[in-house]
Design a protein around this motif. Structure first.
Motif, PDB file in Angstrom:
ATOM      1  N   ALA A  76      35.456  23.765 128.702  1.00 13.05           N
ATOM      2  CA  ALA A  76      36.528  23.173 129.499  1.00 13.05           C
ATOM      3  C   ALA A  76      36.694  21.691 129.220  1.00 13.05           C
ATOM      4  O   ALA A  76      37.759  21.115 129.456  1.00 13.05           O
ATOM      5  N   ALA A  77      35.639  21.041 128.691  1.00 10.50           N
ATOM      6  CA  ALA A  77      35.706  19.615 128.369  1.00 10.50           C
ATOM      7  C   ALA A  77      36.174  19.365 126.945  1.00 10.50           C
ATOM      8  O   ALA A  77      36.201  18.214 126.492  1.00 10.50           O
ATOM      9  N   GLY A  78      36.521  20.431 126.214  1.00 12.98           N
ATOM     10  CA  GLY A  78      37.070  20.277 124.876  1.00 12.98           C
ATOM     11  C   GLY A  78      36.108  20.529 123.738  1.00 12.98           C
ATOM     12  O   GLY A  78      36.472  20.366 122.570  1.00 12.98           O
ATOM     13  N   PHE A  79      34.871  20.931 124.027  1.00 11.70           N
ATOM     14  CA  PHE A  79      33.893  21.208 122.974  1.00 11.70           C
ATOM     15  C   PHE A  79      34.069  22.641 122.461  1.00 11.70           C
ATOM     16  O   PHE A  79      34.396  23.556 123.236  1.00 11.70           O
ATOM     17  N   THR A  80      33.831  22.844 121.167  1.00 15.07           N
ATOM     18  CA  THR A  80      34.042  24.167 120.552  1.00 15.07           C
ATOM     19  C   THR A  80      32.783  24.638 119.828  1.00 15.07           C
ATOM     20  O   THR A  80      32.827  25.026 118.666  1.00 15.07           O
ATOM     21  N   PHE A  81      31.660  24.595 120.493  1.00 16.38           N
ATOM     22  CA  PHE A  81      30.418  25.037 119.878  1.00 16.38           C
ATOM     23  C   PHE A  81      30.339  26.561 119.865  1.00 16.38           C
ATOM     24  O   PHE A  81      30.889  27.237 120.735  1.00 16.38           O
ATOM     25  N   THR A  82      29.618  27.096 118.880  1.00 22.05           N
ATOM     26  CA  THR A  82      29.411  28.543 118.805  1.00 22.05           C
ATOM     27  C   THR A  82      28.375  28.980 119.843  1.00 22.05           C
ATOM     28  O   THR A  82      27.639  28.152 120.403  1.00 22.05           O
ATOM     29  N   THR A  83      28.297  30.300 120.069  1.00 26.28           N
ATOM     30  CA  THR A  83      27.302  30.829 120.999  1.00 26.28           C
ATOM     31  C   THR A  83      25.888  30.476 120.559  1.00 26.28           C
ATOM     32  O   THR A  83      25.037  30.101 121.369  1.00 26.28           O
ATOM     33  N   VAL A 133      27.060   9.966 128.483  1.00 29.23           N
ATOM     34  CA  VAL A 133      27.921   9.355 127.463  1.00 29.23           C
ATOM     35  C   VAL A 133      28.476  10.413 126.501  1.00 29.23           C
ATOM     36  O   VAL A 133      29.674  10.442 126.203  1.00 29.23           O
ATOM     37  N   ALA A 134      27.601  11.306 126.039  1.00 27.08           N
ATOM     38  CA  ALA A 134      27.984  12.258 124.985  1.00 27.08           C
ATOM     39  C   ALA A 134      29.032  13.264 125.445  1.00 27.08           C
ATOM     40  O   ALA A 134      29.971  13.574 124.705  1.00 27.08           O
ATOM     41  N   VAL A 135      28.878  13.801 126.651  1.00 28.86           N
ATOM     42  CA  VAL A 135      29.802  14.861 127.088  1.00 28.86           C
ATOM     43  C   VAL A 135      31.168  14.300 127.470  1.00 28.86           C
ATOM     44  O   VAL A 135      32.109  15.060 127.709  1.00 28.86           O
ATOM     45  N   GLY A 136      31.301  12.986 127.498  1.00 32.31           N
ATOM     46  CA  GLY A 136      32.597  12.383 127.786  1.00 32.31           C
ATOM     47  C   GLY A 136      33.509  12.319 126.575  1.00 32.31           C
ATOM     48  O   GLY A 136      34.688  11.978 126.702  1.00 32.31           O
ATOM     49  N   ASN A 137      32.960  12.672 125.398  1.00 26.57           N
ATOM     50  CA  ASN A 137      33.746  12.619 124.162  1.00 26.57           C
ATOM     51  C   ASN A 137      33.622  13.942 123.421  1.00 26.57           C
ATOM     52  O   ASN A 137      32.577  14.238 122.835  1.00 26.57           O
ATOM     53  N   PRO A 138      34.680  14.770 123.403  1.00 27.99           N
ATOM     54  CA  PRO A 138      34.619  16.072 122.718  1.00 27.99           C
ATOM     55  C   PRO A 138      34.369  15.968 121.218  1.00 27.99           C
ATOM     56  O   PRO A 138      34.076  16.975 120.575  1.00 27.99           O
TER      57      PRO A 138
END
Length: 464
Positions: A76-83, A133-138
């Protein structure tokens, strides 16, 4: 300046305890086994240190398990990591935390319990702030997220130093109670993190903050822990590193066998607690977050909560009925829970899925308490069977084994998510993993029955 404080005379011996206080809140002469001293001065000192130790360890578990709930919110925060990448973010803190438990055990004798609690608490600021800090930037790359997740392992190491510190403050007759409170207080941190983070993040999203608060929200509480340790905790000069006891414990075959059983109980608890939010999001996305007004609540916190609350019960039941019997029963229920989850996954019934998992968590909690309670009893039985006359050496060996086994057991927090990851990658489902978990629990049940449930000459003919 050194200010001595003299306790009243001992009720059992003629020797009075003389406390010598040195700068840096160092205390010389602390003797919790002296009854008169314990009742007059020792207990208040010990309880004050226990309270702040529980609070610091509680925050350690929170930071250790933050990624278990944060990963569910990354899409939902814009990250597209795999399972697979998500499972690495979940499991790496447990791998690092379990490994840090070994050196952390020896930090209290080296630097002092108060001093190391200050340091270990302040170290929690690093993963908490970096996460914020990290999760604020996709655009944050996966490798950087993985490094930050690894640093969350600082929180897992806190358990070992906290337990090591508290054991020096309490007499033998009260160690079990104190260490049980310390452990339970820490374990609850997982549940609190999984409960509060979705609520705070969802409410903060309305004012433009959102996911970064998952890390930042703990910074003030961590600073309070460091301040409280600096202001109210003490260093005991009587805390000594026991490398000889650790070496002797490592040579004992039962230490490794008990470590295997502890991976099955505590390792399953921390492993399933870390992946539970992910499993709910994967299998029942509509139940991943329940909305109450503007707040989002994840039911995943119930698993860690149930496991934490049932841990003291496992210790009590072991005292009454024997650790082996309760551990056997725990593994039996864990196997039933694992196979039950396998069945309800095919049915697609969320509430049955939740119920089976809560049964599994309850059994891991009971097994945590009962297996941990078995350790000193097994070492005592081995000593009697060998006709060892040095009771102090036996006690030191058992104490060292408790610390080593707690570290080895934590590796289950890495194994469980990776087994689920492997199952997902190879078959596209989690069914194979739960079949494997059920079989492993049955094998551990049989091992416990054959080695500890049946009286054996090697254990002084006792049923443990």
């Amino acid at each position: 300046m050194v200010t001595p404080a003299v306790a009243s005379s001992h009720t059992d011996t003629a020797d009075a305890v003389v406390l010598t206080r040195r700068p840096g809140r160092w205390i010389d002469g602390f003797d919790p086994e002296n009854t008169a001293f314990w009742e007059s001065e020792g207990r208040p000192i010990a309880r004050r240190n226990l309270g702040w130790s529980i609070y610091a360890e509680f925050l350690g578990f929170i930071v250790w398990q933050l990624w278990s709930i944060v990963v569910v919110m990354l899409p939902a925060a814009g990250f597209t990591f795999t399972t697979s990448e998500i499972f690495w973010l979940i499991s790496l803190p447990s791998l690092v935390g379990a490994t840090l438990r070994f050196p952390y055990t020896f930090m209290v004798p080296r630097f002092g319990g108060r001093n190391w609690t200050i340091v270990s608490a302040l170290l929690l600021l690093i993963p908490a702030i970096l996460l914020g800090v990290a999760v604020g930037n996709p655009e944050t790359p996966f490798w950087m997220m993985l490094c930050i997740a690894a640093l969350a392992g600082f929180g897992g190491g806190n358990f070992a130093s906290s337990m090591s510190n508290i054991t020096y403050f309490f007499p033998q007759r009260e160690k079990g109670w104190a260490l049980g409170l310390n452990a339970a207080g820490g374990n609850l941190g997982t549940s609190v993190a999984q409960f509060l983070v979705p609520i705070v993040v969802s409410l903060a999203a309305g004012i433009g903050l959102g996911l970064p608060l998952a890390g930042w929200m703990w910074v003030p509480l961590i600073l309070v822990a460091a301040w409280g340790a600096w202001r109210y905790m003490d260093n005991l000069s009587s805390a000594k590193a026991d490398f000889a006891g650790s070496a002797a414990a490592l040579r004992e075959g039962h230490m490794w066998l008990l470590s295997l059983l502890y991976i099955g109980t505590f390792g399953s608890f921390i492993g399933f607690a870390s992946v539970f939010p992910k499993l709910i999001a994967d299998q029942f996305p509509e139940f991943s977050a329940l909305h109450i007004g503007a707040a989002a609540v994840s039911l995943a916190f119930l698993g860690a909560l149930v496991g934490s609350l049932f841990r003291p019960l496992g210790g009590r039941l072991a005292d009454r009925f024997g650790g082996a019997r309760i551990t056997i029963a725990a593994f039996a229920v864990m196997a039933i829970g694992a196979f039950g989850i396998l069945g309800v996954l095919a049915l697609g019934q969320f509430w049955a899925f939740l119920l089976c998992f809560l049964v599994l968590f309850a059994a891991t909690g009971v097994g945590n308490g009962s297996t941990y309670r078995m350790i000193p009893i097994v070492f005592s039985a081995r000593a009697v069977a060998r006709k060892e006359g040095d009771a102090a050496a036996v006690q030191r060996r058992a104490a060292a084994a408790l610390g080593l086994i707690s570290g080895i057991g934590a590796y289950g927090g890495f194994m469980v998510p990776q087994v689920l990851n492997a199952s997902q990658l190879s078959t596209g489902t989690y069914e194979g993993a739960f079949i494997g978990f059920g079989i492993v629990y049955i094998v551990m049940l049989v091992i416990t029955l054959l080695v500890y449930g049946i009286p054996r000459a090697a254990l002084d003919g006792r049923r443990i």
